[in-house]
Design an enzyme around this catalytic site. Structure first.
Site, short mmCIF file in Angstrom:
data_model
loop_
_atom_site.label_atom_id
_atom_site.label_comp_id
_atom_site.label_asym_id
_atom_site.label_seq_id
_atom_site.Cartn_x
_atom_site.Cartn_y
_atom_site.Cartn_z
N CYS A 102 4.47 -2.85 -1.02
CA CYS A 102 5.93 -2.72 -0.96
C CYS A 102 6.56 -3.05 -2.31
CB CYS A 102 6.52 -3.70 0.06
SG CYS A 102 5.64 -3.84 1.60
N ASP A 103 6.12 -4.11 -2.95
CA ASP A 103 6.88 -4.67 -4.07
C ASP A 103 6.18 -4.60 -5.42
OD1 ASP A 103 8.92 -5.37 -2.30
OD2 ASP A 103 7.95 -7.26 -1.80
N CYS A 112 3.65 -8.53 0.18
CA CYS A 112 3.24 -7.13 0.33
C CYS A 112 3.21 -6.43 -1.03
CB CYS A 112 4.19 -6.41 1.28
SG CYS A 112 3.76 -4.67 1.49
#
Ligand code: NDP
Length: 306
Positions: free
Chosen positions: A137-138, A134
């Site tokens: 997300c990261d 992701c």
């Protein structure tokens, strides 16, 4: 046999949020958490984009807090995997862990989706230490660093262009000599100067040390083996929605995502609602999953009190 008024399947942001709303609406919800309580978020570390946490929040803590909130409001949250479903009868019939049979008047499916991984042992070893599925997300953790994205679909292109805005260089590892992505997405990738596409390449190994990922060993179709140096390795080779159990009754799209009616959570089966990633091939974010869990509980309330 136990008869449940509002049964929720799935212990991610969608399921827990549905449980919070259903509890407050006095629907006496019972939620089965499945194999991974907390859902996909538990595979990441810090969540910086969930509203309300100016300093970010540990992903496992966020999920534990959502769960606790649901329990405090009266939700009955249980361990267990729903292994069988019959949505062709009223009330619906379901089996948990192959043994316990249940009946349910309303059902919220929030079983999520699983990111596909390559299946390399090194990928498992460095998951959360540089390996991620992701970028939204990261990606932030790799600002001004070099990263790689595997895949040639719309998700890979979208993630690569997102990462290109943060990172110094983005390699796209594509196993064929064409991208599967839509023409518009291909154009965006080709017009982004810090994305380099490595055509006809497969990943042999993800390289790293105690601090995490340091690179990847690739093999080109002609047999050439070479290494790239990256700090982050992102998988974008598709997701698998966990909808098989319900597919005999509930309409899914060609990729297996449950189809809902307009902006609602209603499926084609009256009394069955879907929330979160199992019905969302596009946005796939915890905050969206939570919001759709809310919708499902409101839709279930309306259905049960009709
Ligand atoms: P896709 O299935 O479309 O693409 C997967 C990509 O990963 C393909 O390039 C595939 O290669 C590659 N791949 C699969 N397995 C491997 C492997 N083992 N090793 C290396 N590469 C591999 O998945 P997406 O998640 O990209 O998209 C899913 C759906 O969601 C699509 O319909 C897409 O259009 C849609 N979508 C739409 C978006 C939008 O409209 N904004 C954004 C994101 C997704 P190959 O081509 O060789 O099979």
């Amino acid at each position: 046999m136990e008869r449940i008024n509002c049964l929720i399947i799935g212990g991610g942001p969608a399921g827990y949020t549905a449980a919070i709303y259903a509890s407050r609406a006095a629907l006496a919800p019972v939620l089965y958490e499945g194999n991974v309580p907390g859902g996909q978020l538990t595979t990441t570390t810090v969540v910086e984009n969930f509203p309300g946490y100016p300093k970010g929040v540990d992903a496992n803590q966020l999920m534990a807090d959502m769960r606790e909130q649901a329990v405090n409001l009266g939700a009955d949250i249980r361990r267990g995997v729903v292994t069988k479903a019959d949505l062709g009868v009223r009330p619906f019939r379901l089996t948990v862990d192959g043994a316990t049979e249940l009946e349910a008047d309303a059902l919220i499916i929030a079983t999520g989706a699983t990111a596909r991984y390559l299946g390399l042992p090194s990928e498992e070893k460095f998951r959360g230490l540089g390996v991620s599925a992701c970028a939204t997300c990261d990606g932030f953790f790799y600002r001004k660093k070099d990263v790689a994205v595997v895949g040639g679909g719309d998700t890979a292109c979208e993630e690569a262009t997102y990462l290109a805005g943060l990172c110094r260089k983005v390699y796209m590892i594509v196993r064929r000599d064409v991208l599967r992505a839509s023409v518009a997405m291909q154009e965006r990738v080709k017009n982004t100067p810090n994305i380099e596409i490595l055509w006809n390449c497969n990943t042999q190994e993800i390289l790293g040390d105690a601090s995490g990922v340091t690179g990847a060993r690739l093999v080109r179709k002609d047999g050439e083996v070479f290494d790239i140096q990256v700090d982050g390795f992102f998988l974008a080779i598709g997701h698998h929605p966990e909808s098989e159990l319900f597919a005999p009754w509930v309409t899914t799209d060609p990729n297996g995502y449950i189809v809902t009616d307009g902006g609602s959570s209603r499926t084609n089966v009256e009394g069955v609602f879907a929330a979160g990633d199992v019905q969302d091939p596009v946005y796939r974010q915890a905050v969206n999953a939570a919001a759709s869990g809310c919708r499902a509980a409101l839709d279930a309330e309306k259905y049960l009190k009709r």
